[in-house]
Design a protein around this motif. Structure first.
Motif, PDB file in Angstrom:
ATOM      1  N   ALA A  56      18.440 -12.822   7.880  1.00 15.01           N
ATOM      2  CA  ALA A  56      17.865 -12.874   6.367  1.00 15.01           C
ATOM      3  C   ALA A  56      17.302 -11.547   6.288  1.00 15.01           C
ATOM      4  O   ALA A  56      16.576 -10.889   7.030  1.00 15.01           O
ATOM      5  CB  ALA A  56      16.584 -13.793   6.458  1.00 15.01           C
ATOM      6  N   LEU A 319      26.076 -22.578  -2.596  1.00 15.41           N
ATOM      7  CA  LEU A 319      26.036 -20.957  -2.436  1.00 15.41           C
ATOM      8  C   LEU A 319      25.135 -20.998  -0.719  1.00 15.41           C
ATOM      9  O   LEU A 319      24.046 -20.737  -0.839  1.00 15.41           O
ATOM     10  CB  LEU A 319      25.491 -19.973  -3.254  1.00 15.41           C
ATOM     11  CG  LEU A 319      26.258 -19.573  -4.418  1.00 15.41           C
ATOM     12  CD1 LEU A 319      25.334 -19.135  -5.521  1.00 15.41           C
ATOM     13  CD2 LEU A 319      27.549 -18.922  -4.110  1.00 15.41           C
ATOM     14  N   GLY A 320      25.998 -21.666   0.163  1.00 17.32           N
ATOM     15  CA  GLY A 320      25.268 -21.798   1.315  1.00 17.32           C
ATOM     16  C   GLY A 320      24.465 -23.041   1.266  1.00 17.32           C
ATOM     17  O   GLY A 320      24.637 -23.884   0.498  1.00 17.32           O
ATOM     18  N   ILE A 321      23.297 -23.381   2.305  1.00 14.95           N
ATOM     19  CA  ILE A 321      22.502 -24.322   2.290  1.00 14.95           C
ATOM     20  C   ILE A 321      21.631 -24.436   1.160  1.00 14.95           C
ATOM     21  O   ILE A 321      21.008 -23.281   0.973  1.00 14.95           O
ATOM     22  CB  ILE A 321      21.955 -24.404   3.769  1.00 14.95           C
ATOM     23  CG1 ILE A 321      23.121 -24.613   4.720  1.00 14.95           C
ATOM     24  CG2 ILE A 321      20.985 -25.515   3.633  1.00 14.95           C
ATOM     25  CD1 ILE A 321      23.792 -25.987   4.814  1.00 14.95           C
TER      26      ILE A 321
ATOM     27  N   SER B  53      21.416 -18.287   4.230  1.00 13.30           N
ATOM     28  CA  SER B  53      20.819 -19.470   3.493  1.00 13.30           C
ATOM     29  C   SER B  53      20.911 -20.452   5.050  1.00 13.30           C
ATOM     30  O   SER B  53      19.940 -21.334   4.756  1.00 13.30           O
ATOM     31  CB  SER B  53      22.117 -20.200   2.627  1.00 13.30           C
ATOM     32  OG  SER B  53      23.061 -20.747   3.220  1.00 13.30           O
ATOM     33  N   HIS B  54      21.343 -20.240   5.878  1.00 19.31           N
ATOM     34  CA  HIS B  54      21.302 -21.058   7.042  1.00 19.31           C
ATOM     35  C   HIS B  54      19.864 -20.619   7.773  1.00 19.31           C
ATOM     36  O   HIS B  54      19.385 -21.341   8.362  1.00 19.31           O
ATOM     37  CB  HIS B  54      22.634 -21.030   8.002  1.00 19.31           C
ATOM     38  CG  HIS B  54      23.707 -21.694   7.589  1.00 19.31           C
ATOM     39  ND1 HIS B  54      24.155 -22.904   7.982  1.00 19.31           N
ATOM     40  CD2 HIS B  54      24.536 -21.353   6.553  1.00 19.31           C
ATOM     41  CE1 HIS B  54      25.095 -23.395   7.543  1.00 19.31           C
ATOM     42  NE2 HIS B  54      25.461 -22.376   6.420  1.00 19.31           N
ATOM     43  N   ALA B  55      19.719 -19.285   7.735  1.00 21.46           N
ATOM     44  CA  ALA B  55      18.531 -18.649   8.404  1.00 21.46           C
ATOM     45  C   ALA B  55      17.291 -19.491   7.820  1.00 21.46           C
ATOM     46  O   ALA B  55      16.481 -19.530   8.546  1.00 21.46           O
ATOM     47  CB  ALA B  55      18.496 -17.211   8.468  1.00 21.46           C
ATOM     48  N   VAL B  56      17.558 -19.697   6.535  1.00 20.05           N
ATOM     49  CA  VAL B  56      16.230 -20.181   5.819  1.00 20.05           C
ATOM     50  C   VAL B  56      16.232 -21.839   5.995  1.00 20.05           C
ATOM     51  O   VAL B  56      15.115 -22.174   6.016  1.00 20.05           O
ATOM     52  CB  VAL B  56      16.661 -19.730   4.075  1.00 20.05           C
ATOM     53  CG1 VAL B  56      15.286 -20.591   3.466  1.00 20.05           C
ATOM     54  CG2 VAL B  56      16.316 -18.341   4.040  1.00 20.05           C
ATOM     55  N   GLU B  58      17.579 -23.659   8.584  1.00 19.06           N
ATOM     56  CA  GLU B  58      17.221 -24.056   9.930  1.00 19.06           C
ATOM     57  C   GLU B  58      16.477 -22.895  10.461  1.00 19.06           C
ATOM     58  O   GLU B  58      16.935 -22.163  11.270  1.00 19.06           O
ATOM     59  CB  GLU B  58      18.626 -24.191  10.555  1.00 19.06           C
ATOM     60  CG  GLU B  58      19.587 -25.054   9.774  1.00 19.06           C
ATOM     61  CD  GLU B  58      20.656 -25.297  10.655  1.00 19.06           C
ATOM     62  OE1 GLU B  58      21.561 -24.402  11.062  1.00 19.06           O
ATOM     63  OE2 GLU B  58      21.151 -26.239  10.851  1.00 19.06           O
TER      64      GLU B  58
END
Lengths: 384, 402
Positions: A56, A319-321, B53-56, B58
Motif C-alpha cells: 500500500a 478491482l481487487g478485493i 487492495s489485498h493489503a487493505v 487482509e
C-alpha cells in the motif's frame, strides 16, 4: 493496449459507466467532493492506473470528484497512466512537496466551498491540509459509498473478471502439471506466474498460496498462506490458490491436489475430503442468489457440518478485493448488512478437514437473477 | 564480497529500540502502522506481497508503545518466532466502522483517553471518523516523523539485507537479459523475471517490472503534465523491436529490504552506436563525480552540484523524479536529492556511515534518446561501497570498477 482487452471489452464505456455511478451515489449521499486515495477506488472513479506495486502506498489524493460540476480530477504523477478522457485541465501534478499538491487541489472549482467531503483514507498531515482547503466542510467516510457503487458489476466489468479467472485457471493447471515429489512449493508459484505472463498479463493479484497442507498447522492456525521452501513429498496435499489481474480486475481460483501419481488416483483421504467439499459447496450454492445475506452464507456453511475457517468465506471482488461479506470475524450483524444482488461477483472459499488433513477450495461466482453462475470451471478431485 | 553474518533477530531488536528512541525524541506515545515496510521495520513482521487492495482487505497492523507491541495479523506466518503468542491477535478490519471501533478500543486500553500523540502511516475513512468522535484528545501525527529519522542510517545487518536483495535481483535479471531479443513481449520478460524471483526463494517481488519502450523524443511518447520523459510506464504484452530503447526497472524484497535495479537495454544485440556510447559515457561521468565526494559529511547540495557539473544543458536526471533516493524497507525513502523540494531541504541532508543511496542519473538528448541506470551505494566510514555488480552490456561485459 491489448492487455486491457480493448477489442473485447469496451473499456471506454466501462470507465464512463463507473464514473457515472460514482456521481449518482454522490447525489444520493449529498457528497459535494469525493477524495480517493485507495488505488482501487481512485481507478474505479477516474480510470487512473498506477504502476502496480505489492504494497500500500502512502496516502495522496489520487482522484478528486466534484458533484456540482460533474468533474473528475486525477493526480498526474510519474508512475500514473491517466485515462484518455481526463483532459490536462482535469489533472493536477505530483510534487515531492505535498503542500504544492494541496495548493493545486485547492484551485479545483467546488473544492474550497464544499460542505460535505467524503474521504476513503487519509494521513494525519493530509487531514490537516484538506481541512484548511475545505474550511466549511464536514468530513465523512467514503468507504460505504464506494463499496455500494463497486459491488454491483457492469457487463464490461464481468467480462474482465471472467477473463482474469480463465487465466488464473490456466495458471493453476500449469502449476499442477509440474506437481510431484521433489518439487518445491516455490516452483509451483513460478509456473503459475509464467503461465499468466504467456497470456500477456504481468500482475498476479497476490503472491499466491501454493502450500502443502501441514497437519500440525491446520489444528493451530488453519491454512498456510505464504509459499515457502518446502519440498513436496509423495502423498502431500497441496493447496493451489492463485489470482491474476486483467485491466485491474481480479480473477482467482483455488483447489487442493494430491502429490504423487498413486496418491492422486486412489487416496482415500483426498476422496473423502473432496466429497466433503462437494457437500459444503452444495449447501453454499443453494443460497448464493439474490436476497441472501452474508449471514445466510455462514449459516449454510455451518449446516454442512463444517466449522467456519479463519478467513472470510465470501468476499466481494472487482478491482481487487472490495469487502468481506461473510465470515470476516466481525460477527453476524456485520454479515447481515450485505445482501446479494444480481451483478455481484464473489470469491467463495472454504476449508474442510478430516482428522489433521484439509481441503481448500475457492470459486469465483457471479450472482444473477436466476442464482449463481460459476466463473471458475476447474473440477475438484484427483485431476484439475 | 561481504563476510558479514546476518543476524535477523539482532537487526529487529536494534530497529525496534531505535524506533522507541525516535518516539521519545518526537514526543510520540504510540505508533499505529499498517504499511508493510513500516510494519517490517518497527516489528519484523512480514506481510504477504500483494495488490494494494489485498493489503487493505487482509491487513497487518501493529501498535508500538514505549513498552509494548501488539500485532493484528490476518495470517500467522509472517510473525517472527520470538514474538510471544499473547501479543498477536486477528486482524483489525479498519475499513469498516466495526473494525475501526476495535482499533479505538485497543488504543484506549493502551494509552487511556487523555491527551496523547499517536503516529499513523495511514488512516481509513472509518478510523478517522471513529478516532475523531471517540478519542478527541488524541493528536494524530504522521508516523514518518518517527520512522524517517530512524531509517536514515542502516546497521551492518540492514546493509547486508540490501546487498543480498540486490544480488538476488541481479540473478533474476541475468535470466531476463538472456531472453532479450527482438520479438519478445514485455509480459514474457515479466514472466521470466517473476518465475526466477519465486524460485530463488526468500524474496518477493515488490513492483511490476518495467521494460519501457522509450521513443527517442519526448513528443513521441505519452503526454505528461511534467513535460519530461514519461517514465515509468506499466508493462503490457507489447512486442519489443530491434530498434527499441528499453528502460528497465525492477525491485524485489529480501528480509523486508528492497533492491533497485535499473539499466538501459537494446533488444537489437548490435554494437552500440557512437551516440549511445556518448550517452552511456556521460552517465558514467555523472556517477563518477558523485562517488568522488560520497563520504560522511557531504551534503545533498554538494551531491546535486557534482552531478550537474559538466551537464550544463539539462539536469542529468528526470526532474520530476530525483537524482538520489534512499533504499531500505521501502523502495524509495530518505535521502532524496534532486527533487523539487529545493536547496534548503538538500542542505539538511548530511551523509553518514550507513546511509544507502540509489544513484539514478539520466542522460537525455531529446530526439536521440538517452541512458538511464541505477547504482546502489552504501556510505562507509571513509567513502562508499557499491552494493550491486551487474554488467553494463552492451558497453561492458563485466561490472564497472567504480
Amino acid at each position: 493496449m491489448a492487455l486491457d482487452g480493448a477489442e473485447r471489452a469496451d473499456l471506454a464505456r466501462l470507465r464512463h459507466e463507473r464514473t457515472n455511478r460514482v456521481f449518482e451515489a454522490m447525489d444520493r449521499d449529498e457528497v459535494d467532493v469525493l477524495v480517493l486515495g485507495r488505488e482501487g477506488n481512485a481507478r474505479y472513479a477516474s480510470g487512473l492506473q498506477r504502476l502496480p506495486v505489492a504494497v500500500a502506498r502512502p496516502f495522496i489524493p489520487s482522484a478528486v470528484l466534484v458533484r456540482e460540476a460533474r468533474a473528475t480530477h486525477a493526480l498526474s504523477g510519474w508512475d500514473f497512466v491517466t485515462a484518455p478522457e481526463i483532459s490536462p485541465e482535469q489533472q493536477y501534478p505530483t510534487h515531492w512537496d505535498p503542500a504544492a499538491v494541496a495548493k493545486a487541489i485547492g484551485r479545483i472549482d467546488g473544492v474550497p466551498g464544499a460542505r460535505r467531503v467524503a474521504l476513503d483514507s487519509v494521513s494525519p498531515q493530509w487531514r490537516e491540509r484538506l481541512s484548511s482547503l475545505c474550511k466549511a466542510a464536514g468530513f465523512v467516510d467514503a468507504g460505504p459509498l464506494m463499496r455500494a457503487v463497486r459491488m454491483v458489476k457492469t457487463e464490461d466489468e464481468v467480462f474482465c473478471i471472467r477473463t482474469a479467472v480463465a487465466i488464473a485457471e490456466a495458471g493453476l493447471v500449469a502449476a499442477s502439471a509440474i506437481l510431484g515429489p521433489g518439487r518445491r512449493e516455490r516452483e509451483l508459484l513460478g509456473a503459475f506466474v509464467e503461465r499468466m505472463s504467456e497470456f500477456g498479463l504481468t500482475v498476479p493479484a497476490s503472491e499466491g498460496g501454493f502450500c502443502t497442507v501441514e497437519t500440525e498447522w491446520i489444528a493451530n492456525h488453519g491454512l498456510r498462506r505464504i509459499t515457502g521452501d518446502r519440498t513436496l513429498r509423495e502423498g502431500d496435499l497441496v493447496t493451489l490458490n492463485g489470482g491474476v489481474l486483467f485491466s485491474g480486475y481480479e480473477g482467482r481460483v483455488g483447489r487442493t491436489v494430491g502429490c504423487g501419481a498413486q496418491h492422486r488416483l486412489s487416496d482415500k483421504t483426498l476422496q473423502t475430503l473432496t466429497a466433503q467439499w462437494a457437500k459444503l459447496w452444495g449447501h453454499l450454492y443453494s443460497v448464493l442468489g439474490p436476497g441472501a445475506t452474508g449471514a445466510d452464507l455462514c449459516r449454510a456453511y455451518r449446516s454442512s457440518g463444517s466449522e467456519l475457517p479463519r478467513f472470510p468465506i465470501a468476499t466481494s471482488v472487482g478491482l481487487g478485493i472490495e469487502a468481506p461479506i461473510a465470515g470476516s470475524g466481525l460477527g453476524d450483524t456485520f454479515d447481515e448488512q450485505w445482501t446479494l444482488s444480481p451483478g455481484m461477483v464473489l470469491q467463495v472459499q472454504g476449508l474442510v478437514t478430516i482428522a489433521d488433513n484439509g481441503y481448500f477450495g475457492l470459486e469465483t461466482v457471479l450472482i444473477t437473477d436466476g442464482g449463481p453462475e460459476m466463473l471458475t470451471t476447474l473440477r475438484h478431485g484427483a485431476e484439475l | 564480497m561481504s563476510s558479514w553474518l546476518l543476524d535477523p533477530a539482532r537487526m529487529r531488536r536494534e530497529r525496534t529500540d531505535k524506533v522507541r528512541t525516535e518516539m521519545i525524541r518526537a514526543g510520540v506515545d504510540a505508533l499505529v502502522l499498517t504499511s508493510s515496510g513500516n510494519v517490517q521495520y518497527a516489528t519484523g513482521v512480514t506481510c504477504v506481497s500483494s495488490d494494494p487492495s489485498h493489503a487493505v482487505a487482509e491487513p497487518t497492523m501493529v501498535i508500538v508503545t514505549a513498552d509494548e507491541i501488539r500485532i493484528f495479523a490476518s495470517y500467522p506466518e509472517g510473525i517472527p518466532e520470538d514474538v510471544p503468542a499473547d501479543h498477536v491477535s486477528g486482524p483489525l478490519l479498519v475499513e469498516f466502522p466495526e473494525g475501526a471501533r476495535e482499533l479505538v478500543g485497543q488504543l484506549g486500553d493502551l494509552l487511556g483517553r487523555g491527551v496523547v500523540r499517536v503516529g499513523f502511516d495511514d488512516l481509513s475513512g472509518a478510523s478517522l471518523a471513529a478516532l475523531s468522535s471517540e478519542l478527541p484528545s488524541m493528536a494524530l501525527v504522521d508516523a514518518s516523523l518517527v520512522l524517517a529519522p530512524a531509517k536514515f542510517v542502516k546497521s551492518a545487518d540492514e546493509i547486508e539485507c540490501i546487498r543480498e536483495a540486490q544480488a538476488r535481483n541481479e540473478i533474476a535479471m541475468y535470466e531476463v537479459l538472456a531472453s532479450l531479443r527482438p520479438g519478445v513481449r514485455q509480459s514474457e520478460l515479466t514472466g521470466r523475471f517473476l518465475r526466477m524471483v519465486f524460485e530463488l526463494g526468500g524474496i518477493t517481488n515488490s513492483v511490476d517490472p518495467v521494460w519501457q519502450v522509450t521513443p527517442p523524443s519526448i513528443k513521441q511518447g505519452p503526454p505528461t503534465l511534467h513535460g519530461d520523459v514519461a517514465f515509468p510506464i506499466p508493462s503490457t504484452d507489447r512486442v519489443l523491436r530491434s530498434d527499441d530503447l528499453i528502460l528497465v526497472d525492477t525491485g524485489i524484497v529480501f528480509e523486508g529490504y528492497c533492491s533497485d535495479f535499473g539499466r538501459t537495454w537494446y533488444p537489437s544485440g548490435a554494437p552500440p552506436s557512437p551516440r549511445q556510447r556518448d550517452h552511456f559515457q556521460r552517465w558514467c561521468d555523472v556517477v563518477h563525480r558523485v562517488l568522488e565526494i560520497t563520504r560522511p559529511g557531504t551534503s545533498g547540495v554538494e551531491i546535486n552540484q557534482a552531478a550537474r557539473k559538466g551537464e550544463p544543458d539539462r539536469k542529468p536526471w528526470f526532474e520530476h523524479y530525483y537524482l538520489v533516493h534512499g533504499l531500505g524497507t521501502q523502495g524509495s525513502e530518505m535521502p532524496f536529492i534532486g527533487t523539487d523540494l529545493g536547496e534548503a531541504f538538500e542542505a539538511d541532508i548530511i551523509l553518514e556511515p550507513g546511509v544507502v543511496m540509489v544513484l539514478e542519473p539520466v542522460i537525455w538528448e531529446d530526439g536521440h534518446g538517452g541512458y538511464r541506470a541505477e547504482e546502489v551505494v552504501a556510505v562507509t566510514d571513509s567513502g562508499y561501497e557499491m552494493l550491486g555488480s551487474f554488467p553494463y552490456s552492451p558497453f561492458y561485459d563485466g561490472p564497472i570498477q567504480w
